[in-house]
Design a protein around this motif. Sequence first.
Motif, PDB file in Angstrom:
ATOM      1  N   THR A  21      -4.387   2.791   7.091  1.00  0.00           N
ATOM      2  CA  THR A  21      -4.207   3.068   5.665  1.00  0.00           C
ATOM      3  C   THR A  21      -5.134   2.226   4.805  1.00  0.00           C
ATOM      4  O   THR A  21      -5.748   2.721   3.860  1.00  0.00           O
ATOM      5  CB  THR A  21      -2.750   2.804   5.253  1.00  0.00           C
ATOM      6  N   ASN A  22      -5.253   0.939   5.128  1.00  0.00           N
ATOM      7  CA  ASN A  22      -5.985   0.007   4.284  1.00  0.00           C
ATOM      8  C   ASN A  22      -7.454  -0.151   4.659  1.00  0.00           C
ATOM      9  O   ASN A  22      -8.296  -0.347   3.780  1.00  0.00           O
ATOM     10  CB  ASN A  22      -5.300  -1.363   4.312  1.00  0.00           C
ATOM     11  N   ALA A  82       0.856  -1.187   0.000  1.00  0.00           N
ATOM     12  CA  ALA A  82       0.000   0.000   0.000  1.00  0.00           C
ATOM     13  C   ALA A  82       0.890   1.234   0.000  1.00  0.00           C
ATOM     14  O   ALA A  82       2.114   1.137   0.120  1.00  0.00           O
ATOM     15  CB  ALA A  82      -0.913  -0.008   1.227  1.00  0.00           C
TER      16      ALA A  82
END
Length: 394
Positions: A246-247, A157
């Motif tokens: 973040t994901n 990512a």
Amino acid sequence: MKRYLFLSDLHIGNGSAKDDFEHDEHFEKLMLDFSDFSNVDLFIVGDGFELVESSSKLDFDLLNYEESIQSVSSDIIEEIEVKHPKVFSSLRKFAKNGNRIFYIIGNHDYYIYKNKGLLEKLLEKIPNLTIKPYHYDETLKMLVIHGNQFDPVNKFAVDKATGKILPPLGEYIVRYMIKNFDEKVYGKVPSEILRDYDNVRPTLDLFDWFEIVSKKYDLGIDLLRFWMEEFLGMMKSLEAKKWMKTNYPFWSNFSKVFLNNFGGIKLGEIIVRVIMNLRKFKRTDYLIKKAKKVLKGQINYEKHFIGYDYRNDIEEVNGVIMGHIHKNTFNIFNVSNKPKYYINCGSWKPVVEKMHGKKFQRRSELFYALLTVNGDVEIVTSTVNVLKKREVIF
């Protein structure tokens, strides 16, 4: 006549505790068998060499992943060759006849792709070698890719704040558990337990496996509880929190409630099951769905190929070859009245699987696929099953 030979996930290491590649003679024989032919392309479809689980790399600063990649010494390639000389010598013999070797990058050998020293050392060791993030054959309309790019826990990512690459959570899980589980119980449990637990497939069978080995060996410690506490400790770490934010920003906030109020093994098991289910580790090949989308032209490669330098060169795909899940398969699909194929090359790494009831066995399936083009395209798959008596373990 043109031949393409595919195998994947050898995970050949440098002799550390997690290096359980023990099929050097089988590999050498396979390479020598095909060395007698000319015009053969060998594809190692990711995770050929094991770098993530190398004991010398456990202290990496994964919050500064791109910088850490550059700190890896090429000495590890030398260490792997010293431990597995037949692998390197047989690859050199294979390439002497003009045959080519394509090394596709996975998630356990990603450092080779981004570290110039490692890359050059491997190119120096093995002739006719090309190292690539993926391979697309325009003539055959064939895509060769490791497959971790479609695995939520093992894809890369981008940190939105810095624009830098974030490593997969799967890599951090491996490193954290080696340091905080393996090393803490080392000497207190038989070595085969530490060897086998991260080879259990599907991963959710770990709950049954830990229960059985604790009873079999009368360890005097609740191994499952200890493993789970360390796993949950990993999920509270800065690295894991950053990955979740973040994901999965929504689940990141949701998980804080549960992780901060961990209240017993049953609740802990629920949390671990939820996390593990992100990977969809079932008894079936969950990459089949992604393969079908690739064959139908329904994949956004730029979204999935973060960290792998997508070149916008993939057009129609009639065949896709992957690894990653350690489960070999060969499927043919009818896509718009046209036969297309998906091959998963499995792994040469041991797999610990549940048999009947709660019995487990440790075995290896040495799989390869051979695609021959001589006017028509012919695909042959072969598997050598290696099961030793001592490995019917419970």
